[in-house]
Write an enzyme that holds these catalytic residues in place. Structure first.
Site: not given
Ligand code: HPA
Ligand code: ZN
Length: 344
Positions: A16, A18, A193, A196, A274-275
């Site tokens: 996971h 991006h 997703h 969240e 994640d990012d």
């Molecule tokens: N959450 C939802 N969408 C996303 C995320 C995230 O952390 N990063 C990139 N798209």
């Molecule tokens: Zn994500």
């Protein structure tokens, strides 16, 4: 407690992350300038500042807009993989990419650029890269349908499945039922997703309506016993993210993290980044955060790193090779592999 430098040397896989979220602020600013794209700020210290998920996604989309050409994609894909391999011994990663956030670049060209970057990083740094085109759930089902048709029409081995991201409050899973059915029929793996920041019901719907085999995040499940029991029975894997979970749930951090509760409830899960540069983290830091809260020994951390491979969308030969490599290297770090029984 395990030392962060030892954890960094542990071989790792992640499910996971991006691609557009793995671009350092300096690189995003350089690309925006090169392509004549407007960013909210050109100060690298200020670009990745946001208070909530909608604000974060506004910045994320601005970074997407800065990545314009196939060559840009090759550059960012290579750097994302190389950085994680060098800093934290990442060996396998499934990366999300949002093709519909780059409407001026046709999918086959975007794909060619990303694959160039991933393949070069594998040659230079020994990290395998796989791709999961993700549907931006804030866009229409018809945009998502066109994306999935393009993915099917330009099928390559490195593209392993589809995902669904952006604000889970703004795009319920049911909206994409037809699109996911089409992906499933074409043999694509499926994740989404869910939960969240939205409710646990979205986790259940993603499993039942979209046929998801994995869930990204899913934290809301911990407050809903019915959804939790359903998820446990379904056997889905949760690809959780230590730092972004803490960011969006600041009242539940450290040992109070929903991820700790999810593991205690018996849900299979992985720790992911994640990012990473957008949240000041990387996969090494994610493992350190989790290890501290969970009280992991090196053996526990190795077990966590190995179980990720069980949920990876790779063929069994490749999985076994990675398991063998992970075991060999971790033994050299000082962990025992005696009682591990993974993917055999
Ligand atoms: N959450 C939802 N969408 C996303 C995320 C995230 O952390 N990063 C990139 N798209
Ligand atoms: Zn994500």
């Amino acid at each position: 407690m395990i030392d962060e430098s030892l954890l960094r040397r542990l071989p790792k896989a992640e499910l996971h992350c991006h691609l557009e979220g793995a671009v350092p602020a300096e690189t995003a600013i350089m690309l925006a300038r090169r392509n004549g794209v407007r960013l909210p700020t050109y100060d690298a210290q200020q670009l990745y500042r946001f208070a909530d998920l909608p604000q974060f996604l506004t910045v994320y989309r601005a970074v997407c807009a800065s990545i314009v050409t196939a060559a840009d994609f090759a550059e960012v894909a290579y750097a994302a993989q190389a950085d994680a391999a060098i800093a934290a011994n990442l060996r396998y990663r499934e990366l999300f990419v949002n093709p519909t956030n780059h409407p001026d670049l046709p999918y086959p060209r975007l794909l060619a650029g990303v694959l160039d970057g991933l393949r070069a990083a594998q040659v230079d740094h020994g990290v395998i890269g796989r791709l999961i085109p993700a549907i931006n759930r804030e866009q229409s089902a018809s945009v998502a349908g066109d994306l999935v048709e393009a993915v099917i029409a330009h099928r390559v081995d490195e593209v392993v499945g589809i995902g669904l991201d952006h604000n889970d409050v703004l795009g319920p899973p049911v909206k994409f039922a037809g699109v996911y059915a089409r992906a499933r029929a074409a043999g694509l793996r499926r994740t989404a997703h869910a939960g969240e920041i939205a409710q646990a019901r979205q986790v259940t719907e993603s499993i039942e309506v979209l046929g998801c085999e994995r869930i990204d995040h899913g934290y809301a499940i911990i407050d809903d016993p019915v959804a939790l029991a359903h998820a446990l029975a379904s056997g889905v894997h949760f690809a959780t993210c230590w730092s972004t979970c803490a960011w969006f749930h600041p009242d539940r951090i450290g040992v109070a993290s929903p991820i700790v509760a999810m593991a205690a409830a018996g849900l299979p899960l992985s720790i992911n980044s994640d990012d990473p540069p957008m949240f000041g983290t990387d996969i090494g830091r994610e493992y350190h955060g989790a290890a501290t809260a969970f009280g992991w020994t090196l053996d526990d951390a190795q077990r966590a790193a190995l179980t990720v491979l069980d949920a990876a969308w790779i063929d069994d030969t490749e999985r076994r090779q990675l398991v063998d490599e992970f075991r060999r290297e971790t033994t050299d770090l000082g962990a025992s592999t005696a009682e591990l029984d993974i993917a055999e």
